[in-house]
Write an enzyme that holds these catalytic residues in place. Sequence first.
Site, PDB file in Angstrom:
ATOM      1  N   THR A 101       0.770  -1.089   0.144  1.00  0.00           N
ATOM      2  CA  THR A 101       0.014   0.081   0.012  1.00  0.00           C
ATOM      3  C   THR A 101       0.859   1.322   0.144  1.00  0.00           C
ATOM      4  O   THR A 101       2.034   1.231  -0.088  1.00  0.00           O
ATOM      5  CB  THR A 101      -0.883  -0.195   1.172  1.00  0.00           C
ATOM      6  OG1 THR A 101      -1.698   1.199   1.010  1.00  0.00           O
ATOM      7  CG2 THR A 101      -0.554  -0.124   2.666  1.00  0.00           C
TER       8      THR A 101
ATOM      9  N   LYS B 288       3.139   1.219  -4.246  1.00  0.00           N
ATOM     10  CA  LYS B 288       2.721   0.494  -5.235  1.00  0.00           C
ATOM     11  C   LYS B 288       3.612   0.539  -6.564  1.00  0.00           C
ATOM     12  O   LYS B 288       3.606  -0.414  -7.412  1.00  0.00           O
ATOM     13  CB  LYS B 288       1.331   0.859  -5.601  1.00  0.00           C
ATOM     14  CG  LYS B 288       0.311   0.487  -4.473  1.00  0.00           C
ATOM     15  CD  LYS B 288      -0.934   0.909  -4.712  1.00  0.00           C
ATOM     16  CE  LYS B 288      -1.569   0.532  -3.373  1.00  0.00           C
ATOM     17  NZ  LYS B 288      -3.088   0.921  -3.503  1.00  0.00           N
TER      18      LYS B 288
ATOM     19  N   ALA C 201      -2.618  11.231  -8.759  1.00  0.00           N
ATOM     20  CA  ALA C 201      -1.847  10.694  -9.864  1.00  0.00           C
ATOM     21  C   ALA C 201      -1.019   9.587  -9.242  1.00  0.00           C
ATOM     22  O   ALA C 201       0.043   9.716 -10.074  1.00  0.00           O
ATOM     23  CB  ALA C 201      -1.533  11.718 -10.826  1.00  0.00           C
TER      24      ALA C 201
HETATM   25  P1  NDP Z   1       0.583   7.862  -3.421  1.00  0.00           P
HETATM   26  O1  NDP Z   1       1.706   8.346  -2.184  1.00  0.00           O
HETATM   27  O2  NDP Z   1       1.138   7.044  -4.627  1.00  0.00           O
HETATM   28  O3  NDP Z   1      -0.019   9.109  -3.999  1.00  0.00           O
HETATM   29  C1  NDP Z   1      -0.513  10.183  -3.228  1.00  0.00           C
HETATM   30  C2  NDP Z   1      -1.164  11.139  -3.968  1.00  0.00           C
HETATM   31  O4  NDP Z   1      -1.680  12.201  -3.231  1.00  0.00           O
HETATM   32  C3  NDP Z   1      -0.414  11.865  -5.213  1.00  0.00           C
HETATM   33  O5  NDP Z   1      -1.335  12.198  -6.100  1.00  0.00           O
HETATM   34  C4  NDP Z   1      -0.133  13.154  -4.463  1.00  0.00           C
HETATM   35  O6  NDP Z   1       0.096  14.372  -5.262  1.00  0.00           O
HETATM   36  C5  NDP Z   1      -1.199  13.449  -3.681  1.00  0.00           C
HETATM   37  N1  NDP Z   1      -1.051  14.429  -2.381  1.00  0.00           N
HETATM   38  C6  NDP Z   1      -0.293  13.983  -1.458  1.00  0.00           C
HETATM   39  N2  NDP Z   1       0.078  15.029  -0.625  1.00  0.00           N
HETATM   40  C7  NDP Z   1      -0.617  16.010  -1.086  1.00  0.00           C
HETATM   41  C8  NDP Z   1      -0.772  17.195  -1.084  1.00  0.00           C
HETATM   42  N3  NDP Z   1      -0.379  17.896   0.307  1.00  0.00           N
HETATM   43  N4  NDP Z   1      -1.665  18.287  -1.506  1.00  0.00           N
HETATM   44  C9  NDP Z   1      -2.150  17.716  -2.804  1.00  0.00           C
HETATM   45  N5  NDP Z   1      -1.969  16.325  -3.172  1.00  0.00           N
HETATM   46  C10 NDP Z   1      -1.162  15.698  -2.338  1.00  0.00           C
HETATM   47  O7  NDP Z   1      -0.481   7.188  -2.521  1.00  0.00           O
HETATM   48  P2  NDP Z   1      -1.571   5.998  -3.051  1.00  0.00           P
HETATM   49  O8  NDP Z   1      -1.967   6.413  -4.408  1.00  0.00           O
HETATM   50  O9  NDP Z   1      -0.992   4.870  -2.998  1.00  0.00           O
HETATM   51  O10 NDP Z   1      -2.827   6.125  -2.041  1.00  0.00           O
HETATM   52  C11 NDP Z   1      -3.610   7.274  -2.366  1.00  0.00           C
HETATM   53  C12 NDP Z   1      -4.890   7.111  -1.176  1.00  0.00           C
HETATM   54  O11 NDP Z   1      -5.742   6.078  -1.562  1.00  0.00           O
HETATM   55  C13 NDP Z   1      -4.511   6.788   0.071  1.00  0.00           C
HETATM   56  O12 NDP Z   1      -5.251   7.444   1.068  1.00  0.00           O
HETATM   57  C14 NDP Z   1      -4.807   5.274   0.311  1.00  0.00           C
HETATM   58  O13 NDP Z   1      -4.876   4.956   1.510  1.00  0.00           O
HETATM   59  C15 NDP Z   1      -5.940   5.089  -0.438  1.00  0.00           C
HETATM   60  N6  NDP Z   1      -6.235   3.913  -0.853  1.00  0.00           N
HETATM   61  C16 NDP Z   1      -7.162   3.004  -0.631  1.00  0.00           C
HETATM   62  C17 NDP Z   1      -7.543   1.901  -1.020  1.00  0.00           C
HETATM   63  C18 NDP Z   1      -8.684   1.068  -0.898  1.00  0.00           C
HETATM   64  O14 NDP Z   1      -8.770  -0.315  -0.962  1.00  0.00           O
HETATM   65  N7  NDP Z   1      -9.726   1.602  -0.169  1.00  0.00           N
HETATM   66  C19 NDP Z   1      -6.465   1.198  -2.080  1.00  0.00           C
HETATM   67  C20 NDP Z   1      -5.697   2.066  -2.451  1.00  0.00           C
HETATM   68  C21 NDP Z   1      -5.374   3.124  -1.821  1.00  0.00           C
HETATM   69  P3  NDP Z   1       1.679  14.612  -5.822  1.00  0.00           P
HETATM   70  O15 NDP Z   1       1.617  13.782  -7.122  1.00  0.00           O
HETATM   71  O16 NDP Z   1       1.438  16.061  -6.395  1.00  0.00           O
HETATM   72  O17 NDP Z   1       2.884  14.270  -4.955  1.00  0.00           O
END
Ligand code: NDP
Length: 277
Positions: free
Chosen positions: A64, A68, A131
């Site tokens: 997670t 990923k 993203a």
């Molecule tokens: P990643 O770390 O891969 O991606 C994080 C994303 O959040 C990026 O788009 C990032 O933007 C953005 N982000 C982080 N900090 C900020 C900020 N301060 N302001 C604006 N955007 C921000 O995480 P994941 O994609 O793996 O997970 C994302 C969410 O999905 C989590 O909450 C996770 O728990 C949830 N999830 C839930 C699942 C479920 O089964 N329910 C399955 C998979 C995920 P940037 O690119 O600009 O850094």
Amino acid sequence: MTSIDHYAVFGSPIKHSKSPRIHKIFATQTEQAIVYAAQEVTAEQFSSAVSTFFDHDGKGLNCTIPLKEIAWTYADSKTARAQTAKAVNTLIKQNDGSILGDNTDGIGLITDLINNHNINLAESRILILGAGGASRGIIGPLLEQSKHPIMIANRTIDKAVNLAAEFVHKNTVKGCGFSDLRNQQFDLIINATSLSLTGQLPPLPDDLVAKNGVCYDLAYSNEPTAFVRWGQQNNALKSLDGLGMLIEQAAEAFFIWRGIRPKTSPVIELLNAERNT
Ligand code: NDP
């Protein structure tokens, strides 16, 4: 003596994870002898932690946040859906010792939206916020369902634009920044940023939710997440969190590992009831 097979979820932060609980219920329900642990693993620790796990007879792993995309590069081979996503949430040790990477996030979300919440994806104009790895996993499966173009908005605009470009051959996907969302409306807004984990929200215009629109936060929590509350305050017909998706993606991983499909509705009911008490 029955041997017990070992599984785990790696991520950071991992304390909040309900995956061990869910897999324990699945194992009891299907009479499978497994243990499933949660381990705090950062991106820097990933490679050595995964190798140690599989060297010590581990059978399968979930990965997670924020692992990923690294898991995708780690896997020796990938399923078609993981290949498209370029993100892996499930690792499987194969008989020849090699590691197969899969992505069950997309099917988990689609199953929750359609089967559990009766959402008409074909007719929905969809916006994905974020993203990262989770966003990568859900875009392909959502594109297969929706007749409309999909918009991805992200803090780092280049990441949204580049991600959209990867899927452009399938249908229209557009990438943009949050400020480009002004004067637009969507039927389904999916929060795939990690902001809810810290109680924050992306900067969103108040009129983003179309009439009868639905908000869906991939994050989940015992209390409504910041994005679920935002949806409730901004006229969403339903504002849901990702507990159902979590359970559905876990069921798919369990099926891949064990060859038996657990029933998800009693688990969704149980975990929902627990957080409402
Ligand atoms: P990643 O770390 O891969 O991606 C994080 C994303 O959040 C990026 O788009 C990032 O933007 C953005 N982000 C982080 N900090 C900020 C900020 N301060 N302001 C604006 N955007 C921000 O995480 P994941 O994609 O793996 O997970 C994302 C969410 O999905 C989590 O909450 C996770 O728990 C949830 N999830 C839930 C699942 C479920 O089964 N329910 C399955 C998979 C995920 P940037 O690119 O600009 O850094």
